[in-house]
Scaffold this motif. Structure first.
Motif, mmCIF file in Angstrom:
data_model
loop_
_atom_site.group_PDB
_atom_site.id
_atom_site.type_symbol
_atom_site.label_atom_id
_atom_site.label_comp_id
_atom_site.label_asym_id
_atom_site.label_seq_id
_atom_site.Cartn_x
_atom_site.Cartn_y
_atom_site.Cartn_z
ATOM 1 N N HIS A 70 -2.865 0.756 -4.065
ATOM 2 C CA HIS A 70 -2.785 -0.617 -3.561
ATOM 3 C C HIS A 70 -2.408 -1.530 -4.723
ATOM 4 O O HIS A 70 -3.124 -1.595 -5.723
ATOM 5 C CB HIS A 70 -4.116 -1.054 -2.957
ATOM 6 C CG HIS A 70 -4.065 -2.406 -2.304
ATOM 7 N ND1 HIS A 70 -5.175 -3.206 -2.155
ATOM 8 C CD2 HIS A 70 -3.023 -3.092 -1.769
ATOM 9 C CE1 HIS A 70 -4.827 -4.322 -1.555
ATOM 10 N NE2 HIS A 70 -3.526 -4.277 -1.307
ATOM 11 N N TRP B 74 -0.621 8.773 -10.660
ATOM 12 C CA TRP B 74 0.555 8.015 -10.211
ATOM 13 C C TRP B 74 1.396 7.636 -11.426
ATOM 14 O O TRP B 74 0.863 7.214 -12.449
ATOM 15 C CB TRP B 74 0.134 6.743 -9.484
ATOM 16 C CG TRP B 74 -0.311 6.921 -8.059
ATOM 17 C CD1 TRP B 74 -1.569 7.190 -7.621
ATOM 18 C CD2 TRP B 74 0.511 6.820 -6.891
ATOM 19 N NE1 TRP B 74 -1.607 7.272 -6.252
ATOM 20 C CE2 TRP B 74 -0.345 7.040 -5.772
ATOM 21 C CE3 TRP B 74 1.850 6.559 -6.657
ATOM 22 C CZ2 TRP B 74 0.124 7.009 -4.462
ATOM 23 C CZ3 TRP B 74 2.326 6.529 -5.357
ATOM 24 C CH2 TRP B 74 1.463 6.751 -4.269
ATOM 25 N N THR C 160 -7.341 3.656 -3.209
ATOM 26 C CA THR C 160 -8.141 3.642 -1.994
ATOM 27 C C THR C 160 -8.875 4.977 -1.820
ATOM 28 O O THR C 160 -8.689 5.911 -2.593
ATOM 29 C CB THR C 160 -7.255 3.381 -0.765
ATOM 30 O OG1 THR C 160 -6.354 4.485 -0.601
ATOM 31 C CG2 THR C 160 -6.458 2.097 -0.944
ATOM 32 N N SER D 57 -4.425 6.518 -1.876
ATOM 33 C CA SER D 57 -3.244 5.661 -1.857
ATOM 34 C C SER D 57 -3.341 4.614 -2.959
ATOM 35 O O SER D 57 -4.429 4.313 -3.468
ATOM 36 C CB SER D 57 -3.097 4.980 -0.495
ATOM 37 O OG SER D 57 -2.890 5.938 0.527
ATOM 38 N N ASN E 145 -8.389 7.248 0.291
ATOM 39 C CA ASN E 145 -7.505 8.381 0.596
ATOM 40 C C ASN E 145 -6.434 8.572 -0.492
ATOM 41 O O ASN E 145 -5.382 9.146 -0.242
ATOM 42 C CB ASN E 145 -6.843 8.199 1.962
ATOM 43 C CG ASN E 145 -5.963 6.960 2.023
ATOM 44 O OD1 ASN E 145 -5.913 6.175 1.091
ATOM 45 N ND2 ASN E 145 -5.271 6.797 3.132
ATOM 46 N N CYS F 232 -9.657 12.771 -5.100
ATOM 47 C CA CYS F 232 -8.749 11.863 -5.805
ATOM 48 C C CYS F 232 -8.799 12.044 -7.319
ATOM 49 O O CYS F 232 -7.941 11.499 -8.022
ATOM 50 C CB CYS F 232 -9.076 10.419 -5.448
ATOM 51 S SG CYS F 232 -8.691 9.991 -3.725
ATOM 52 N N SER G 135 4.670 12.641 -3.345
ATOM 53 C CA SER G 135 5.162 11.415 -2.713
ATOM 54 C C SER G 135 6.033 10.656 -3.703
ATOM 55 O O SER G 135 5.647 10.462 -4.855
ATOM 56 C CB SER G 135 4.004 10.511 -2.257
ATOM 57 O OG SER G 135 3.292 11.106 -1.192
ATOM 58 N N PRO H 37 1.223 5.117 0.183
ATOM 59 C CA PRO H 37 0.440 6.292 0.579
ATOM 60 C C PRO H 37 0.770 7.521 -0.257
ATOM 61 O O PRO H 37 1.926 7.757 -0.615
ATOM 62 C CB PRO H 37 0.858 6.499 2.047
ATOM 63 C CG PRO H 37 2.249 5.951 2.102
ATOM 64 C CD PRO H 37 2.290 4.800 1.154
ATOM 65 N N CYS H 38 -0.246 8.282 -0.564
ATOM 66 C CA CYS H 38 -0.071 9.576 -1.233
ATOM 67 C C CYS H 38 -0.154 10.641 -0.139
ATOM 68 O O CYS H 38 -1.235 11.125 0.213
ATOM 69 C CB CYS H 38 -1.142 9.784 -2.299
ATOM 70 S SG CYS H 38 -0.853 11.231 -3.355
ATOM 71 N N CYS I 275 3.424 9.974 -6.620
ATOM 72 C CA CYS I 275 2.051 10.478 -6.550
ATOM 73 C C CYS I 275 2.067 11.972 -6.847
ATOM 74 O O CYS I 275 2.840 12.735 -6.250
ATOM 75 C CB CYS I 275 1.461 10.214 -5.168
ATOM 76 S SG CYS I 275 -0.223 10.860 -4.959
ATOM 77 N N LEU J 130 0.864 -1.173 0.000
ATOM 78 C CA LEU J 130 0.000 0.000 0.000
ATOM 79 C C LEU J 130 0.903 1.227 0.000
ATOM 80 O O LEU J 130 1.654 1.457 0.944
ATOM 81 C CB LEU J 130 -0.911 0.003 1.230
ATOM 82 C CG LEU J 130 -1.920 1.147 1.308
ATOM 83 C CD1 LEU J 130 -2.928 1.055 0.161
ATOM 84 C CD2 LEU J 130 -2.651 1.129 2.652
#
Length: 291
Positions: free
Chosen positions: A93, A55, A87, A91, A89, A50, A115, A41-42, A107, A39
């Motif tokens: 996966h 990405w 996801t 992120s 938030n 979003c 990120s 995270p951003c 990201c 996973l």
């Protein structure tokens, strides 16, 4: 047209590097194993929308920059489409990890890189044949960490982590002559172990430790014996008339003992039947008068 696409990718990569240089963000390193999942995270999102998130994926060894997510949605032309999702938030996966998934994931929020995550994958392979997996044989295990650069290439990662072979509980292997490390580098190590009987169904672990001595990923290999060393003359029962080894499971011992008994029973039944038929035949024969 191909040249234009390549130029656009180079320009995009340059922009990402420039943005990263201005932000001066520390890279985040993520470790997993082959067939595992991660996973990503951003972090530092300006908003929770979003649809503004994208990405990108880049790997130095393949010189390949691709956009995996656009407008908050996984691109259908991505080779990771069936294994990737976003996801709530924002992120990323990624499931069922493959060797080619190791690399840099960036990201971007509304085009700004926020990120930068480096994914490395741990693999373990046995080079021993089935006949070698027995007491007295050698187990050869190769552990490789696939990184942002390429298979087993550490480069600037050299001070970030190290690989090691351990016991199943992550304790250090004893300083024993039957354990030997060959071709040892930070990202590629090989263990040669001389096997003993107690190593049957034993788990051998390769793990990644960070410079803070924290285990971040590990992968196990189980050495299962399909063959045992043949019993010697000293291990056999000299009074036995069958070829049943002394050290056999109880079910096989019972089978060895029951076979002679079954043969005797069948012989007695057959002999009794023959004797009965002989008496019947003798009773049915009448004496003949002489001329």
């Amino acid at each position: 047209m191909t040249g234009i696409k390549y130029l656009m990718r180079v320009l995009l990569l340059t922009c990402l590097l420039l943005i990263g240089g201005r932000c001066k963000k520390e890279a985040v390193f993520v470790y997993s194993t082959l067939r595992g999942d991660v996973l990503l995270p951003c972090a530092n999102l300006v908003s929770s929308d979003c649809s503004l998130i994208s990405w990108t994926f880049f790997k130095v060894g393949q010189v390949r920059l691709t956009q995996e997510v656009s407008g908050g949605q996984v691109r259908v032309d991505s080779d990771k489409f069936s294994r990737m999702s976003i996801t709530s938030n924002c992120s990323l996966h990624l499931r069922d990890l493959r060797v080619d998934d190791a690399g840099s994931y960036v990201c971007l929020d509304n085009g700004n890189a926020i990120s930068d995550i480096y994914v490395s994958l741990l693999t373990i392979t046995s080079f021993s044949t089935i006949t070698e997996l027995q007491p007295g044989g050698n187990l050869t295990l190769n552990c490789i960490l696939f990184t942002y650069y390429d298979a087993g290439s550490c480069k600037s990662y050299s001070s970030v982590f190290n690989l090691s072979f351990t016991a199943e509980d992550s304790t250090v292997l004893p300083n024993d002559n039957r354990y030997k490390l060959t071709g040892h580098t930070r990202c590629n190590i090989t263990l040669v172990a001389n096997l003993q009987r107690e190593d049957n169904n034993r788990k051998w672990r390769c793990q990644v430790n960070t410079k803070e001595n924290r285990r971040v990923a590990f992968i196990d290999f189980t050495s299962t014996f399909l063959f045992e060393n043949p019993p010697t003359a000293q291990n056999r029962n000299p009074s036995a008339t069958t070829d049943c080894p002394v050290h056999l499971p109880i079910s096989r011992i019972m089978l060895c003992l029951s076979l002679p008994v079954m043969v005797i029973i069948v012989g007695l039944i057959t002999r009794g039947g023959d004797h009965k038929r002989a008496k019947t035949s003798a009773a049915g024969i009448e004496p003949r008068d002489s001329d």
